[in-house]
Design an enzyme around this catalytic site. Structure first.
Site, PDB file in Angstrom:
ATOM      1  N   ALA A 219       0.676  -1.237  -0.078  1.00  0.00           N
ATOM      2  CA  ALA A 219      -0.017  -0.067   0.031  1.00  0.00           C
ATOM      3  C   ALA A 219       0.913   1.285  -0.007  1.00  0.00           C
ATOM      4  O   ALA A 219       1.877   1.076  -0.074  1.00  0.00           O
ATOM      5  CB  ALA A 219      -0.910  -0.051   1.217  1.00  0.00           C
ATOM      6  N   ASN A 220       0.412   2.284   0.112  1.00  0.00           N
ATOM      7  CA  ASN A 220       0.920   3.523   0.152  1.00  0.00           C
ATOM      8  C   ASN A 220       0.354   4.380   1.382  1.00  0.00           C
ATOM      9  O   ASN A 220      -0.731   4.372   1.659  1.00  0.00           O
ATOM     10  CB  ASN A 220       1.405   4.248  -1.111  1.00  0.00           C
ATOM     11  CG  ASN A 220       0.247   4.621  -2.021  1.00  0.00           C
ATOM     12  OD1 ASN A 220      -0.916   5.377  -1.539  1.00  0.00           O
ATOM     13  ND2 ASN A 220      -0.008   4.060  -3.135  1.00  0.00           N
ATOM     14  N   ARG A 221       0.747   5.696   1.356  1.00  0.00           N
ATOM     15  CA  ARG A 221       0.247   6.676   2.471  1.00  0.00           C
ATOM     16  C   ARG A 221      -1.008   7.553   1.939  1.00  0.00           C
ATOM     17  O   ARG A 221      -1.471   8.545   2.564  1.00  0.00           O
ATOM     18  CB  ARG A 221       1.316   7.497   2.981  1.00  0.00           C
ATOM     19  CG  ARG A 221       2.352   6.724   3.849  1.00  0.00           C
ATOM     20  CD  ARG A 221       3.412   7.641   4.580  1.00  0.00           C
ATOM     21  NE  ARG A 221       4.627   6.892   4.939  1.00  0.00           N
ATOM     22  CZ  ARG A 221       4.273   6.125   6.050  1.00  0.00           C
ATOM     23  NH1 ARG A 221       3.359   6.107   6.960  1.00  0.00           N
ATOM     24  NH2 ARG A 221       5.312   5.437   6.578  1.00  0.00           N
ATOM     25  N   SER A 222      -1.344   7.344   0.605  1.00  0.00           N
ATOM     26  CA  SER A 222      -2.333   8.488   0.200  1.00  0.00           C
ATOM     27  C   SER A 222      -3.567   8.012   0.768  1.00  0.00           C
ATOM     28  O   SER A 222      -4.138   6.925   1.315  1.00  0.00           O
ATOM     29  CB  SER A 222      -2.429   7.846  -1.269  1.00  0.00           C
ATOM     30  OG  SER A 222      -3.833   8.451  -1.873  1.00  0.00           O
ATOM     31  N   ALA A 285      -3.188   7.532  -5.993  1.00  0.00           N
ATOM     32  CA  ALA A 285      -1.501   7.028  -5.965  1.00  0.00           C
ATOM     33  C   ALA A 285      -1.740   5.533  -6.315  1.00  0.00           C
ATOM     34  O   ALA A 285      -1.613   4.702  -5.379  1.00  0.00           O
ATOM     35  CB  ALA A 285      -1.171   7.360  -4.548  1.00  0.00           C
TER      36      ALA A 285
END
Ligand code: C5P
Length: 411
Positions: A219-222, A285
């Site tokens: 995942a990412n921090r978006s 993102a």
């Protein structure tokens, strides 16, 4: 906004029907008249007596009811209103509606109406995720029906978690209000306040989750805050908005059709299904890579100290795919560039490589707090050059971007 409106409320048979009682109250508090139609299934969960008492209206239940047909008739029920609201909408009701089946009063009203229809689905997560339901939702969206929800949460009956819980009554009320702010404008002077009236805008937002095995993902921090704020601002400006969102915790914006996805590949599919549009804004993102192997079972730590290797493969680039598409590419295609270095050079190369018209470039170095935060400092990069915007709240960035889009489309 709802004062004096006639709303036909179709209640179908799911446990979420109990929330329809509160919904009636909320709509009436705002001055709306609520004319209830209940399916047989709905009457298994709540009684016509309760619905009639709260709405202070006759409750319609039967298609072949001589008294009701003499009184209003299903055709008049379908036409004499400002909005048809279905809450809760079961998978079955949506399937019938998508296929034009009219075998009871609710479905006959839906087939006969030419009024706006707002749908608040509620069902088990597996039923919502079923490809048959997804196809029906797509058909209904293309037919111009507007969706609110479903939300992620625990199911009342089974305790199962996932997407399928009906939106809360106040969110449904907000969606109805947003719909009226769009639908009720017929005179050109009012339309001037809604600069995106009649335009369809597709927006992606949030991160994607790429499974490694059944329990782990990349995942990412978006947070989805910026993309969702743009969707809300575009809806307020009168646009018909399809928001394709990865997993986020921010609420669905009012008056927007939200399609929820997890992976980049699902997001691409949803974007292609939502197009054509006048504008597409790719604010998500999207994960660049996903795991190369599908693991059906959880990868186990076997105690030997051996570390598994994770090999990756590239995800499709949604922006570039649409940018290079001969027929699906909208007249205005906007991408984002989240960078930690060489902001402008990277944005310019993306503009060319992905064939976007504008790139909204922002510096996401951790010290700026943009990822997940409420503020953003952006630059708009286009063939004309670079425009610097001061630091603003994400809502203000959204409003300014929407105003710029309206200027472009109306030039
Ligand atoms: O290359 P980069 O990920 O920085 O590009 C950012 C832009 O491209 C954003 O608009 C993003 O939504 C889009 N993108 C995409 N599909 C990908 C990767 C990025 O649409 N797989």
């Amino acid at each position: 906004m709802l004062n004096g409106k006639r709303i036909v409320l179709i209640i179908s048979g799911g446990i979420a029907a109990y929330k329809a009682l509160d919904l009636i109250r909320r709509l009436k508090e705002r001055g709306a008249r609520v004319i209830p139609v209940m399916t047989r299934g709905a009457q298994q969960f709540i009684t016509p007596l309760a619905v009639g008492s709260l709405s202070a209206e006759k409750v319609y239940t039967e298609l072949f009811d001589r008294e009701a047909e003499q009184d209003v008739g299903h055709i008049r029920l379908a036409r004499d209103n400002d909005l048809i609201l279905i809450a809760p909408a079961t998978a079955d009701l949506m399937a019938k509606m998508a296929h034009g089946i009219a075998d009871d009063l609710a479905t006959a009203v839906l087939l006969a109406t030419d009024k706006p229809v707002l749908v608040a689905p509620a069902m088990n997560p597996k039923m919502w995720a079923n490809p048959a339901t997804a196809r029906n939702v797509e058909t209904l969206t293309q037919d111009g029906k507007v969706f609110i929800g479903p939300e992620r949460g625990e199911m009342a009956e089974s305790g199962e978690a996932g997407l399928g819980r009906m939106s809360e009554p106040l969110e449904i009320v907000a969606a109805a209000e947003a719909l009226f702010s769009r639908e009720t404008v017929s005179d050109p002077a009012a339309k001037a306040d809604l600069p995106l009236y009649g335009k369809h805008i597709v927006i992606t937002s949030g991160p994607t989750h790429e499974p490694i095995d059944p329990v782990r993902y990349i995942a990412n921090r978006s947070s989805g805050k910026q993309g969702h704020a743009i969707a809300a601002a575009a809806a307020r400006a009168g646009a018909k908005v399809t928001l394709i969102s990865g997993p986020v915790t921010v609420p669905d914006p009012a008056g927007v059709t939200v399609v929820k996805v997890e992976t980049a590949r699902q997001m691409l599919e949803a974007v292609q299904a939502a197009l054509p549009a006048d504008v597409a804004i790719m604010a998500a993102a999207v994960a660049d890579w996903r795991a190369a192997t599908d693991f059906d079972q959880k990868i186990k730590k076997d105690g030997s100290g051996k570390v598994p290797a994770l090999s990756l493969t590239e995800n499709p680039d949604i922006l570039a795919t649409i940018g290079h598409h001969a027929t699906l590419r909208p007249g205005l295609l906007i991408g984002f560039a989240a960078e930690t270095q060489n902001l402008i050079a990277n944005a310019q190369s993306k503009l060319a490589r992905k064939k976007a018209d504008w790139i909204v470039a922002n510096d996401v170095s951790p010290e700026g707090g943009v990822m997940g935060g409420d503020n953003n400092t952006v630059r708009i990069v286009s063939a004309k050059g670079v425009e610097d915007w001061p630091q603003m709240g994400k809502d203000d960035v959204a409003a300014r971007l929407v105003a710029r889009i309206a200027d472009f489309l109306n030039a």
